[in-house]
Design a protein around this motif. Structure first.
Motif, short mmCIF file in Angstrom:
data_model
loop_
_atom_site.label_atom_id
_atom_site.label_comp_id
_atom_site.label_asym_id
_atom_site.label_seq_id
_atom_site.Cartn_x
_atom_site.Cartn_y
_atom_site.Cartn_z
N THR B 32 63.36 23.17 63.77
CA THR B 32 61.80 23.60 64.22
C THR B 32 61.36 24.87 63.94
O THR B 32 60.20 24.92 63.52
CB THR B 32 62.09 23.57 65.94
OG1 THR B 32 63.11 24.47 66.38
CG2 THR B 32 62.18 22.12 66.50
N HIS B 47 56.38 23.15 70.52
CA HIS B 47 56.91 22.48 71.75
C HIS B 47 55.58 22.48 72.84
O HIS B 47 55.50 22.12 73.69
CB HIS B 47 57.99 23.32 72.24
CG HIS B 47 59.10 22.86 71.72
ND1 HIS B 47 59.72 23.52 70.66
CD2 HIS B 47 60.26 21.95 72.08
CE1 HIS B 47 60.84 22.74 70.57
NE2 HIS B 47 61.09 21.90 71.22
N ASP B 51 56.48 17.18 72.74
CA ASP B 51 57.66 17.56 73.85
C ASP B 51 58.90 17.86 73.41
O ASP B 51 59.66 18.78 73.97
CB ASP B 51 57.74 16.27 74.72
CG ASP B 51 56.68 16.10 75.54
OD1 ASP B 51 55.72 17.09 75.98
OD2 ASP B 51 56.22 15.03 76.25
N SER B 52 59.12 17.12 72.23
CA SER B 52 60.41 17.41 71.59
C SER B 52 60.27 17.43 70.18
O SER B 52 59.39 16.81 69.43
CB SER B 52 61.55 16.63 71.99
OG SER B 52 61.29 15.18 71.69
#
Lengths: 203, 203
Positions: B32, B47, B51-52
């Motif tokens: 990420t 985020h 959401d993920s």
DNA sequence: CGGTGACTTAATCAAGCGTCCAACTGTGTG
DNA sequence: CACACAGTTGGACGCTTGATTAAGTCACCG
């Protein structure tokens, strides 16, 4: 209590285990723990046989490169150029079909090597291709064949083999792959007929 | 302070950034942090839009699959079967050549998908292949073409395209790849001549 | 001027990594 | 039999890096 095994044998076990683990979990997922488990050895055993993980991976590279070398050199030296090309393609594809793990691990290794932009990774691909060229060159032929033609034939063989591998390792369908081997050979054959100027083979 | 951007636009940025990062660092290396950095956005921003990480990757999948769909459907619907096949192969290869990152990321995604043995990953490969078949089927032809023949042509196109991609993304040599495109097309052409030419309707 | 949506900072929590050590066990040798 | 050494083990070290979030700040639009 299990029998004691020589370091040399252990090393070989670790290399094979590494191939399996790389195929199953990818390069980054190929941890020392998983490799040791696959080799049915203790984790510390790995560092008893190899100074570091990197040392083991160097051996894995050599193993893969060696397997290619063996397969490619296995072709009959008395066949003509066209037949040699056919044998090379079939040999590589059979090698892939024989072991899905080897196929997958090779793919992983090559794409990992590209990322590291180190020469060593590309070396596996490069060496294999060069060996194919060498074998093609040594094939007896009626007329002298231009180097450019050799390069092209080697490229087509590699392309068909890689494409075959891609499909086979994606679907993992052995019976489909077997049929696809024949298709790939027929594709090579059709092209060689045109490229080398011989008469095409009727099916 | 930097300009404010809509969530939709941000999402698109993240998807493109993810493709770059996956190509450069592999799936496991596509963290990420790296994706956010590549997208010139804050880590928490990711985020905020997704959401993920998994949600982002789902969009990346859809992006890649969509690109294939576009390229394949871009072929001229009025060409005959042989020409349609040629166009399909060339279209896919040009798409690869256009973006090395896309090529590499696709490879990574496919091999990652295989490892997870989830259907979703194979779906990219599968959908693309099925679309190729559909386009081939819709090509006007003098005589009816058997479904098996369509399957084989689609397979050969995929094989040649995959093999081309493998070589191109390994070496990254654009001028070599351009020449190899022509070779691949000529290989397909030779085979089609034999495959379609030697199967007359009523001998 | 308030509120909503875009954005950031900084921290949390946890998992898993490679590596190494010190102790133990079997085995062949003298 | 005793000794040395190759093979073997469980466990722990220290460290990196991951995804995620709570809580706060800023800009724009009505």
């Amino acid at each position: 209590m299990a029998r004691r095994i020589s370091v040399a044998q252990r090393r070989s076990d670790f290399i094979n285990a590494a191939v399996e683990v790389i195929a199953a979990y990818g390069i980054d997922g190929a941890t020392t723990r998983r490799i040791a488990e696959q080799a049915q050895a203790n984790l510390a055993m790995l560092h008893y046989c190899y100074d570091s993980k990197e040392d083991l991976f160097a051996d894995v590279y050599e193993f893969v490169a060696g397997k290619y070398r063996d397969v490619v050199k296995d072709s009959d030296p008395h066949s003509d150029l066209r037949d040699t090309a056919r044998q090379l393609l079939r040999g590589v594809m059979e090698c892939y079909l024989e072991s899905a793990s080897f196929t997958a691990a090779t793919m992983e290794l090559i794409s990992w090597a590209r990322r590291q932009h180190g020469d060593r990774g590309i070396a596996v691909y490069d060496q294999a291709l060069e060996t194919v060229r060498a074998v093609l060159r040594s094939a007896p032929s009626d007329h002298p064949v231009e180097p450019e033609t050799i390069d092209q034939i080697a490229y087509v063989i590699a392309t068909l083999a890689d494409g075959f591998a891609m499909n086979w390792f994606t679907y993992g369908d052995r019976s489909a792959a077997t049929e696809q081997m024949d298709i790939a050979v027929s594709v090579l054959d059709s092209w060689l007929a045109v490229r080398l100027g011989s008469t095409p083979v009727a099916p």
